[in-house]
Design a protein around this motif. Structure first.
Motif, PDB file in Angstrom:
ATOM      1  N   MET A   1     -45.872   7.072  19.241  1.00  0.00           N
ATOM      2  CA  MET A   1     -44.554   7.695  19.384  1.00  0.00           C
ATOM      3  C   MET A   1     -44.634   8.810  20.413  1.00  0.00           C
ATOM      4  SD  MET A   1     -42.261   9.692  16.502  1.00  0.00           S
ATOM      5  CE  MET A   1     -43.534  10.947  16.304  1.00  0.00           C
ATOM      6  N   SER A   2     -43.796   8.757  21.424  1.00  0.00           N
ATOM      7  CA  SER A   2     -43.775   9.791  22.447  1.00  0.00           C
ATOM      8  C   SER A   2     -43.061  11.020  21.929  1.00  0.00           C
ATOM      9  CB  SER A   2     -43.052   9.261  23.693  1.00  0.00           C
ATOM     10  OG  SER A   2     -42.909  10.303  24.643  1.00  0.00           O
ATOM     11  N   VAL A   3     -43.631  12.192  22.211  1.00  0.00           N
ATOM     12  CA  VAL A   3     -42.991  13.430  21.779  1.00  0.00           C
ATOM     13  C   VAL A   3     -42.534  14.262  22.971  1.00  0.00           C
ATOM     14  CG1 VAL A   3     -44.285  13.516  19.642  1.00  0.00           C
ATOM     15  CG2 VAL A   3     -45.221  14.637  21.661  1.00  0.00           C
ATOM     16  N   GLN A   4     -42.980  13.914  24.187  1.00  0.00           N
ATOM     17  CA  GLN A   4     -42.675  14.737  25.346  1.00  0.00           C
ATOM     18  C   GLN A   4     -41.186  14.780  25.650  1.00  0.00           C
ATOM     19  OE1 GLN A   4     -45.131  12.504  25.245  1.00  0.00           O
ATOM     20  NE2 GLN A   4     -46.970  13.733  25.506  1.00  0.00           N
ATOM     21  N   ASN A   5     -40.471  13.711  25.351  1.00  0.00           N
ATOM     22  CA  ASN A   5     -39.064  13.631  25.697  1.00  0.00           C
ATOM     23  C   ASN A   5     -38.137  13.887  24.518  1.00  0.00           C
ATOM     24  OD1 ASN A   5     -39.626  12.954  28.423  1.00  0.00           O
ATOM     25  ND2 ASN A   5     -40.050  10.847  27.789  1.00  0.00           N
ATOM     26  N   THR A   6     -38.674  14.401  23.428  1.00  0.00           N
ATOM     27  CA  THR A   6     -37.844  14.686  22.260  1.00  0.00           C
ATOM     28  C   THR A   6     -38.078  16.107  21.765  1.00  0.00           C
ATOM     29  OG1 THR A   6     -39.496  13.860  20.698  1.00  0.00           O
ATOM     30  CG2 THR A   6     -37.859  12.278  21.514  1.00  0.00           C
ATOM     31  N   PHE A   7     -37.060  16.653  21.127  1.00  0.00           N
ATOM     32  CA  PHE A   7     -37.131  17.945  20.452  1.00  0.00           C
ATOM     33  C   PHE A   7     -37.217  17.629  18.971  1.00  0.00           C
ATOM     34  CE2 PHE A   7     -35.048  21.707  18.571  1.00  0.00           C
ATOM     35  CZ  PHE A   7     -35.739  22.745  19.195  1.00  0.00           C
ATOM     36  N   ASN A   8     -38.369  17.874  18.371  1.00  0.00           N
ATOM     37  CA  ASN A   8     -38.636  17.443  17.005  1.00  0.00           C
ATOM     38  C   ASN A   8     -38.379  18.576  16.003  1.00  0.00           C
ATOM     39  OD1 ASN A   8     -39.520  14.854  17.835  1.00  0.00           O
ATOM     40  ND2 ASN A   8     -41.539  15.687  18.330  1.00  0.00           N
ATOM     41  N   VAL A   9     -37.422  18.348  15.139  1.00  0.00           N
ATOM     42  CA  VAL A   9     -37.016  19.354  14.150  1.00  0.00           C
ATOM     43  C   VAL A   9     -37.420  18.877  12.759  1.00  0.00           C
ATOM     44  CG1 VAL A   9     -35.088  20.673  13.204  1.00  0.00           C
ATOM     45  CG2 VAL A   9     -35.036  19.926  15.599  1.00  0.00           C
ATOM     46  N   VAL A  10     -38.067  19.739  12.002  1.00  0.00           N
ATOM     47  CA  VAL A  10     -38.347  19.458  10.593  1.00  0.00           C
ATOM     48  C   VAL A  10     -37.411  20.317   9.746  1.00  0.00           C
ATOM     49  CG1 VAL A  10     -40.011  19.610   8.708  1.00  0.00           C
ATOM     50  CG2 VAL A  10     -40.742  18.803  10.959  1.00  0.00           C
ATOM     51  N   VAL A  11     -36.703  19.681   8.805  1.00  0.00           N
ATOM     52  CA  VAL A  11     -35.720  20.360   7.966  1.00  0.00           C
ATOM     53  C   VAL A  11     -36.172  20.290   6.515  1.00  0.00           C
ATOM     54  CG1 VAL A  11     -33.300  20.456   7.269  1.00  0.00           C
ATOM     55  CG2 VAL A  11     -33.896  19.713   9.585  1.00  0.00           C
ATOM     56  N   THR A  12     -36.037  21.408   5.805  1.00  0.00           N
ATOM     57  CA  THR A  12     -36.366  21.437   4.383  1.00  0.00           C
ATOM     58  C   THR A  12     -35.117  21.694   3.552  1.00  0.00           C
ATOM     59  OG1 THR A  12     -36.816  23.830   4.243  1.00  0.00           O
ATOM     60  CG2 THR A  12     -38.638  22.398   4.900  1.00  0.00           C
ATOM     61  N   GLY A  13     -35.136  21.190   2.316  1.00  0.00           N
ATOM     62  CA  GLY A  13     -34.096  21.461   1.334  1.00  0.00           C
ATOM     63  C   GLY A  13     -34.757  21.765   0.008  1.00  0.00           C
ATOM     64  N   GLY A  40     -28.526  13.191  29.490  1.00  0.00           N
ATOM     65  CA  GLY A  40     -29.001  14.172  30.444  1.00  0.00           C
ATOM     66  C   GLY A  40     -29.863  15.273  29.849  1.00  0.00           C
ATOM     67  N   LYS A  41     -30.089  15.228  28.537  1.00  0.00           N
ATOM     68  CA  LYS A  41     -30.919  16.227  27.870  1.00  0.00           C
ATOM     69  C   LYS A  41     -31.893  15.515  26.931  1.00  0.00           C
ATOM     70  CE  LYS A  41     -27.426  19.910  27.821  1.00  0.00           C
ATOM     71  NZ  LYS A  41     -26.679  20.859  26.966  1.00  0.00           N
ATOM     72  N   ARG A  42     -32.891  16.245  26.500  1.00  0.00           N
ATOM     73  CA  ARG A  42     -33.834  15.649  25.552  1.00  0.00           C
ATOM     74  C   ARG A  42     -33.128  15.301  24.246  1.00  0.00           C
ATOM     75  NH1 ARG A  42     -39.053  19.052  24.512  1.00  0.00           N
ATOM     76  NH2 ARG A  42     -37.533  20.745  24.398  1.00  0.00           N
ATOM     77  N   ASN A  43     -33.403  14.108  23.741  1.00  0.00           N
ATOM     78  CA  ASN A  43     -32.890  13.742  22.429  1.00  0.00           C
ATOM     79  C   ASN A  43     -33.549  14.602  21.353  1.00  0.00           C
ATOM     80  OD1 ASN A  43     -31.248  11.750  23.497  1.00  0.00           O
ATOM     81  ND2 ASN A  43     -32.774  10.137  23.213  1.00  0.00           N
ATOM     82  N   ILE A  44     -32.860  14.725  20.238  1.00  0.00           N
ATOM     83  CA  ILE A  44     -33.361  15.518  19.115  1.00  0.00           C
ATOM     84  C   ILE A  44     -33.675  14.569  17.962  1.00  0.00           C
ATOM     85  CG2 ILE A  44     -32.806  17.305  17.428  1.00  0.00           C
ATOM     86  CD1 ILE A  44     -30.793  18.398  19.548  1.00  0.00           C
ATOM     87  N   LYS A  45     -34.892  14.611  17.479  1.00  0.00           N
ATOM     88  CA  LYS A  45     -35.267  13.847  16.291  1.00  0.00           C
ATOM     89  C   LYS A  45     -35.355  14.799  15.107  1.00  0.00           C
ATOM     90  CE  LYS A  45     -37.669   9.896  18.325  1.00  0.00           C
ATOM     91  NZ  LYS A  45     -38.927   9.100  18.338  1.00  0.00           N
ATOM     92  N   THR A 226     -28.493  21.680  17.868  1.00  0.00           N
ATOM     93  CA  THR A 226     -28.288  21.320  19.275  1.00  0.00           C
ATOM     94  C   THR A 226     -28.341  22.541  20.168  1.00  0.00           C
ATOM     95  OG1 THR A 226     -26.940  19.416  18.633  1.00  0.00           O
ATOM     96  CG2 THR A 226     -26.710  20.202  20.887  1.00  0.00           C
ATOM     97  N   ASN A 227     -27.718  23.628  19.739  1.00  0.00           N
ATOM     98  CA  ASN A 227     -27.745  24.854  20.519  1.00  0.00           C
ATOM     99  C   ASN A 227     -29.153  25.449  20.596  1.00  0.00           C
ATOM    100  OD1 ASN A 227     -24.967  24.753  21.023  1.00  0.00           O
ATOM    101  ND2 ASN A 227     -24.492  25.839  19.137  1.00  0.00           N
ATOM    102  N   LEU A 228     -29.892  25.350  19.523  1.00  0.00           N
ATOM    103  CA  LEU A 228     -31.279  25.832  19.538  1.00  0.00           C
ATOM    104  C   LEU A 228     -32.147  24.996  20.470  1.00  0.00           C
ATOM    105  CD1 LEU A 228     -31.793  26.552  15.734  1.00  0.00           C
ATOM    106  CD2 LEU A 228     -31.443  28.238  17.543  1.00  0.00           C
ATOM    107  N   ALA A 229     -31.915  23.695  20.479  1.00  0.00           N
ATOM    108  CA  ALA A 229     -32.677  22.829  21.387  1.00  0.00           C
ATOM    109  C   ALA A 229     -32.429  23.199  22.836  1.00  0.00           C
ATOM    110  CB  ALA A 229     -32.306  21.365  21.136  1.00  0.00           C
ATOM    111  N   ASP A 230     -31.216  23.613  23.147  1.00  0.00           N
ATOM    112  CA  ASP A 230     -30.899  24.019  24.515  1.00  0.00           C
ATOM    113  C   ASP A 230     -31.582  25.340  24.882  1.00  0.00           C
ATOM    114  OD1 ASP A 230     -29.334  21.806  24.916  1.00  0.00           O
ATOM    115  OD2 ASP A 230     -27.451  22.825  24.413  1.00  0.00           O
ATOM    116  N   ASP A 231     -31.987  26.105  23.875  1.00  0.00           N
ATOM    117  CA  ASP A 231     -32.637  27.391  24.084  1.00  0.00           C
ATOM    118  C   ASP A 231     -34.156  27.256  24.133  1.00  0.00           C
ATOM    119  OD1 ASP A 231     -32.847  30.242  24.240  1.00  0.00           O
ATOM    120  OD2 ASP A 231     -33.191  30.348  22.073  1.00  0.00           O
ATOM    121  N   TYR A 232     -34.666  26.058  23.915  1.00  0.00           N
ATOM    122  CA  TYR A 232     -36.108  25.826  23.783  1.00  0.00           C
ATOM    123  C   TYR A 232     -36.812  25.972  25.127  1.00  0.00           C
ATOM    124  CZ  TYR A 232     -40.417  23.407  22.412  1.00  0.00           C
ATOM    125  OH  TYR A 232     -41.721  23.071  22.152  1.00  0.00           O
TER     126      TYR A 232
END
Length: 232
Positions: A1-13, A40-45, A226-232
């Protein structure tokens, strides 16, 4: 799995707590999409930490260590056979929590800071946050995220102007705040994760848990991510 082109978020509940028989953090976690595609931007997983967490010092510390460790089998969606032994390159941890402790129950809160000391209420096991142990590790009294939470909040508020969405400098000094502190602290304690310092945020959710409430909370959370990913 490529990670270079994605913004990987882990969410807890989290599990229901105190007098509540529900927890909207768990409901919203499960409602989030696995993928946010962006032209035009990195996808978010979005990966969900699959175990329901508990309000105890030991469990919170375990969660922080396991997420930054990135073992793919700990997260949903369920990994493919060839992914089970992979390590997930985590770009961001988003801890979700439900407002309580006397706060207005219909508000969203984007937290900016976490404290080491002052946790007066015990956890599920009757034990308090061990602030002394954290101090002995050399950790500071407060930790903050490296993301521009205020900028992300302003954008979310502009898109959802009719809802009570707040920037917060007080996460409540309960286990919600400690989750933020713990996951911000872990990269400071391990050379392996040092480059991840500051990459944890916390969002408090309202108590409303109808289908419509959860759909709104999901949409606001997606906008925040999404806004946080743009700030990465």
């Amino acid at each position: 799995m490529s990670v270079q082109n994605t913004f990987n978020v882990v969410v807890t509940g989290n599990a229901p707590f105190m007098e509540y028989d529900f927890n909207t953090s768990l409901m919203v976690r499960d409602a989030l999409p696995d993928l946010i595609e962006r032209a035009g931007k990195r996808n978010i997983k979005i990966f969900k930490y699959a175990r329901v967490t508990r309000d105890t010092y030991e469990d919170v510390r375990r969660v922080s260590k396991e997420i930054w460790g990135g073992q793919r089998s700990l997260f949903s969606p369920k990994p493919q056979a060839d992914e089970i032994d992979e390590k997930l390159d985590v770009s961001l941890i988003l801890h979700l929590g439900m407002v309580a402790l006397g706060w207005e129950i219909d508000q969203f809160r984007f937290e900016t800071v976490a404290r080491r000391d002052g946790y007066g209420l015990p956890g599920d096991d009757g034990q308090h946050v061990d602030s002394k142990a954290l101090e002995e590790l050399g950790l500071p009294k407060t930790l903050t995220t490296s993301f521009d939470i205020e900028a992300a909040w302003r954008k979310v508020k502009a898109k959802f102007p009719d809802h009570p969405i707040h920037l917060s400098h007080d996460a409540g000094l309960y286990f919600c705040e400690f989750r933020l502190y713990s996951s911000l602290a872990e990269p400071l304690l391990s050379e392996s994760y040092r480059e991840k310092a500051g990459r944890t945020v916390f969002q408090h959710l309202p108590q409303g848990h109808t289908v419509e409430d959860i759909a709104l909370a999901r949409d606001i959370t997606v906008e925040f991510i999404t806004n946080l990913a743009d700030d990465y």
